[in-house]
Design an enzyme around this catalytic site. Structure first.
Site, PDB file in Angstrom:
ATOM      1  N   TRP A 156       0.805  -1.219   0.000  1.00  0.00           N
ATOM      2  CA  TRP A 156       0.000   0.000   0.000  1.00  0.00           C
ATOM      3  C   TRP A 156       0.842   1.274   0.000  1.00  0.00           C
ATOM      4  O   TRP A 156       0.335   2.340  -0.296  1.00  0.00           O
ATOM      5  CB  TRP A 156      -0.897   0.023   1.259  1.00  0.00           C
ATOM      6  CG  TRP A 156      -0.155  -0.301   2.524  1.00  0.00           C
ATOM      7  CD1 TRP A 156      -0.071  -1.537   3.100  1.00  0.00           C
ATOM      8  CD2 TRP A 156       0.632   0.572   3.338  1.00  0.00           C
ATOM      9  NE1 TRP A 156       0.721  -1.488   4.226  1.00  0.00           N
ATOM     10  CE2 TRP A 156       1.166  -0.206   4.404  1.00  0.00           C
ATOM     11  CE3 TRP A 156       0.935   1.939   3.286  1.00  0.00           C
ATOM     12  CZ2 TRP A 156       1.992   0.332   5.392  1.00  0.00           C
ATOM     13  CZ3 TRP A 156       1.761   2.469   4.276  1.00  0.00           C
ATOM     14  CH2 TRP A 156       2.275   1.681   5.310  1.00  0.00           C
ATOM     15  N   ASN A 157       2.128   1.159   0.318  1.00  0.00           N
ATOM     16  CA  ASN A 157       2.851   2.377   0.694  1.00  0.00           C
ATOM     17  C   ASN A 157       3.349   3.212  -0.470  1.00  0.00           C
ATOM     18  O   ASN A 157       3.544   4.424  -0.321  1.00  0.00           O
ATOM     19  CB  ASN A 157       4.041   2.005   1.593  1.00  0.00           C
ATOM     20  CG  ASN A 157       5.096   1.243   0.829  1.00  0.00           C
ATOM     21  OD1 ASN A 157       4.788   0.368   0.038  1.00  0.00           O
ATOM     22  ND2 ASN A 157       6.340   1.586   1.043  1.00  0.00           N
ATOM     23  N   LYS A 180      -1.974  -8.391  -7.712  1.00  0.00           N
ATOM     24  CA  LYS A 180      -2.774  -8.260  -6.489  1.00  0.00           C
ATOM     25  C   LYS A 180      -2.417  -6.922  -5.870  1.00  0.00           C
ATOM     26  O   LYS A 180      -1.302  -6.712  -5.390  1.00  0.00           O
ATOM     27  CB  LYS A 180      -2.491  -9.395  -5.507  1.00  0.00           C
ATOM     28  CG  LYS A 180      -3.278  -9.235  -4.206  1.00  0.00           C
ATOM     29  CD  LYS A 180      -2.841 -10.230  -3.168  1.00  0.00           C
ATOM     30  CE  LYS A 180      -3.366  -9.943  -1.778  1.00  0.00           C
ATOM     31  NZ  LYS A 180      -3.462  -8.553  -1.356  1.00  0.00           N
ATOM     32  N   ASP A 182      -2.877  -4.058  -2.991  1.00  0.00           N
ATOM     33  CA  ASP A 182      -3.339  -3.913  -1.612  1.00  0.00           C
ATOM     34  C   ASP A 182      -4.643  -3.098  -1.651  1.00  0.00           C
ATOM     35  O   ASP A 182      -4.825  -2.253  -2.530  1.00  0.00           O
ATOM     36  CB  ASP A 182      -2.282  -3.173  -0.792  1.00  0.00           C
ATOM     37  CG  ASP A 182      -2.554  -3.306   0.691  1.00  0.00           C
ATOM     38  OD1 ASP A 182      -1.975  -4.214   1.307  1.00  0.00           O
ATOM     39  OD2 ASP A 182      -3.368  -2.512   1.222  1.00  0.00           O
ATOM     40  N   GLY A 231       7.267  -6.484   0.255  1.00  0.00           N
ATOM     41  CA  GLY A 231       6.594  -6.526   1.554  1.00  0.00           C
ATOM     42  C   GLY A 231       7.539  -7.069   2.613  1.00  0.00           C
ATOM     43  O   GLY A 231       8.763  -6.904   2.514  1.00  0.00           O
ATOM     44  N   GLU A 253      11.423  -7.876  -2.789  1.00  0.00           N
ATOM     45  CA  GLU A 253      11.974  -6.697  -2.125  1.00  0.00           C
ATOM     46  C   GLU A 253      11.362  -6.623  -0.739  1.00  0.00           C
ATOM     47  O   GLU A 253      10.159  -6.425  -0.590  1.00  0.00           O
ATOM     48  CB  GLU A 253      11.665  -5.444  -2.939  1.00  0.00           C
ATOM     49  CG  GLU A 253      12.651  -4.338  -2.628  1.00  0.00           C
ATOM     50  CD  GLU A 253      11.970  -3.051  -2.327  1.00  0.00           C
ATOM     51  OE1 GLU A 253      11.735  -2.269  -3.252  1.00  0.00           O
ATOM     52  OE2 GLU A 253      11.663  -2.827  -1.140  1.00  0.00           O
ATOM     53  N   GLU A 385      12.184  -3.291  11.983  1.00  0.00           N
ATOM     54  CA  GLU A 385      11.719  -2.213  11.109  1.00  0.00           C
ATOM     55  C   GLU A 385      10.446  -1.613  11.715  1.00  0.00           C
ATOM     56  O   GLU A 385       9.500  -2.349  12.008  1.00  0.00           O
ATOM     57  CB  GLU A 385      11.424  -2.786   9.725  1.00  0.00           C
ATOM     58  CG  GLU A 385      10.992  -1.748   8.716  1.00  0.00           C
ATOM     59  CD  GLU A 385      10.832  -2.331   7.310  1.00  0.00           C
ATOM     60  OE1 GLU A 385      10.353  -3.468   7.174  1.00  0.00           O
ATOM     61  OE2 GLU A 385      11.196  -1.629   6.353  1.00  0.00           O
TER      62      GLU A 385
HETATM   63  O1  LIG Z   1       8.673   1.438  -0.650  1.00  0.00           O
HETATM   64  C1  LIG Z   1       9.547   1.579  -1.526  1.00  0.00           C
HETATM   65  C2  LIG Z   1       9.752   2.866  -2.152  1.00  0.00           C
HETATM   66  C3  LIG Z   1      10.854   2.892  -3.197  1.00  0.00           C
HETATM   67  C4  LIG Z   1      11.268   4.298  -3.387  1.00  0.00           C
HETATM   68  C5  LIG Z   1      12.379   4.380  -4.386  1.00  0.00           C
HETATM   69  O2  LIG Z   1      12.121   4.144  -5.548  1.00  0.00           O
HETATM   70  O3  LIG Z   1      13.498   4.688  -4.016  1.00  0.00           O
END
Ligand SMILES: O=CCCCC(=O)O
Length: 516
Positions: A156-157, A180, A182, A231, A253, A385
């Site tokens: 979602w972020n 898929k 979020d 995630g 990642e 984290e």
């Molecule tokens: O959540 C990951 C963001 C990646 C931001 C980037 O492209 O550096």
């Protein structure tokens, strides 16, 4: 504040594009008020299987269409994203609680990723002749065949940009995608997808599903020809295990506890401003957000003062307030996690240098950007984290001490070093255990680099997105060779006697001539 270009009608029309045959929906709240923003259709495992079957058919034609046609379509999508940027920015802000500037980082990355992959795919993936490598006469041709239909699971972020980083290279390589999304972030992804469909990507080629990981995510990893996941490390490990059992590839990642090193030659005010961005862009809810700050004690005083001043002066803002410096945490779950990490640290003796307060006066999940000192290994925030709003500051006495401390984490996604010396920056960067190291910046996304690989070492993941590595994930190299006679390797004793000396001589000659 201006009126948004996004509206409930738009939400409903985008939500219609989710592949979902049932009538069940998921209520998705907006972080600025915590109220329901829209209802997202919920997909089932059967919907995932249907989407795959349709994507597979569409993919065969898309693969045949060739690089030039795919480039034309993707470059048209690039222009449509830019034309629709206000609407996309509104959706990102309303779904995630980000500020306008932070939402723009997503759009800029998505556009850059689209351009890069549209233009690079042919160069990186076209079939090409290769020399045999043996001192025999042979010709080989390597083809890069699309793997098929890729399963993409996005969080979602950074929903829109991360979708682009996995989906666009897959499309450019000739693959199809079932994604898929979020629940929170799905509208941004659906609006991005629509730009690609309007540009000429067949609708079935990129399908979006939504719903619980236990059903929808599982179904996706059961049938995909390759999986991209972003995630947590725990979930990434499960997906990697399943991909391994099925003998398909995956790029994962995963978590991070990213370190920033402030060396003793920096301008404290500039370093503090960049640290604030590195730690609290998207309220620290980025995979690359800085959560550990190691400051050389010589500059620690002025650096801390400047950082505290900057964070105290920053404006927290909600919804489409364009003047805000920082936005909201994304959800009640995020707020609970941040508060738990803070409470645990303070109870065990950590000191809040700045921030530390939940701000329901602005919106339900707002939290002040928080810097902690006196953090010790028994605190959750030391090694886990947090993924939001909190960074810990530690003093160090040398570059070497800073590097050792930074590398002490089990994670290795992103790191940064702030210094005015190019030689020191290089030395420190070379010693840091992370998939990316940024000099005088917090994370590469803030300068929009999409041609370089991105991913983690140690427990932060496997595989890379972006750059040539990001494209090569989605193809199977196939070698087609023919041996053309004269100097085949010997097969009989008599041939061995006759040919071996000559072949040995040839091997030596190839080395001397530096011919690979
Ligand atoms: O959540 C990951 C963001 C990646 C931001 C980037 O492209 O550096």
């Amino acid at each position: 504040m201006r009126a948004p270009t996004a509206s409930p009608d738009l939400y409903a029309s985008l939500a219609d594009d989710v592949v979902a045959s049932g009538s069940e929906t998921i209520s998705v709240p907006t972080p600025s008020t915590g109220e329901t923003m829209h209802e997202l259709p919920r997909s089932s495992a059967d919907d995932v299987h249907d989407a795959f079957a349709r994507a597979k058919l569409a993919q065969l034609a898309w693969a045949r269409a060739g690089f030039a046609e795919r480039r034309r379509v993707l470059l048209r999508a690039h222009d449509l994203i830019l034309e629709r940027r206000d609407m996309l920015l509104d959706l990102i802000q309303l779904e995630s609680g980000k500020t306008r500037g932070q939402a723009f980082e997503e759009i800029f990355e998505a556009v850059s990723v689209t351009r890069y992959n549209a233009l690079a795919a042919r160069k990186v993936l076209h079939g090409r002749p290769v020399r045999s490598g043996l001192p025999t006469v042979a010709t080989s041709r390597v083809q890069f065949r699309p793997k098929g239909v890729v399963g993409v699971i996005t969080p979602w972020n950074f929903a829109l940009s991360l979708a682009a980083m996995d989906v666009v290279p897959a499309l450019a390589a000739g693959c199809g995608v079932v994604q898929k999304a979020d629940d929170q972030g799905a509208l941004s992804i659906l609006a991005l997808r629509r730009a690609f469909i309007d540009a000429g990507v067949p609708a079935a080629l990129w399908a979006v599903v939504a719903g619980p990981a236990a059903e929808v995510g599982e179904a996706l990893t059961d049938v995909a020809d390759y999986v991209c996941f972003t995630g947590s490390t725990a979930t990434g490990r499960k997906i990697g295990e399943k991909a391994g059992r099925r003998l398909i590839g995956s790029s994962l990642e995963l978590g991070g506890k990213n370190a920033l090193l402030v060396l003793d030659d920096v301008d404290p005010a500039t370093a503090a401003a960049n640290t604030a961005h590195a730690a609290f862009s998207a309220m620290g809810q980025l995979c690359v957000s800085i959560e550990r700050i190691y400051v050389h004690q010589k500059v620690a005083g002025p650096f801390q003062l400047a950082l505290v001043e900057r964070l105290r002066a920053a404006k927290l803002g909600s919804g489409l307030d364009f003047s805000a410096d920082f936005g909201s945490l994304a959800s009640a779950a995020q707020l609970a996690r941040v508060q738990a990490h803070l409470d645990d640290a303070v109870a065990k003796g950590a000191v809040v240098l700045v921030g530390g307060k939940h701000r329901p006066d602005i919106g339900p999940w707002f939290f002040e950007p928080t810097i902690l000192t006196g953090v010790t290994p028994d605190m959750l925030v030391y090694a886990e984290e947090t993924f939001g709003a909190i960074a810990s500051l530690y003093l160090v006495g040398s570059d070497e001490e800073a590097v050792l401390a930074a590398n002490s984490s089990e994670y290795g996604l992103n790191a940064a070093v702030f210094t005015t010396s190019a030689a020191r920056a290089r030395r420190v960067a070379d010693a840091l255990e992370a998939g990316s190291v940024n000099i005088n910046e917090g994370y590469r996304g803030s300068f929009g680099s999409v041609a370089a690989p991105m991913g983690g070492v140690k427990q932060s993941g496997l595989g890379r997105r972006n750059g040539e590595a990001g494209l090569l994930r989605f193809v199977e190299p196939v070698t087609i060779s023919s041996v053309t006679g004269l100097l085949q390797l010997p097969r009989t004793a008599a041939e061995y006697e006759q040919k071996a000396p000559l072949l040995v001589l040839l091997a030596q000659a190839l080395k001397v001539l530096r011919l690979r």
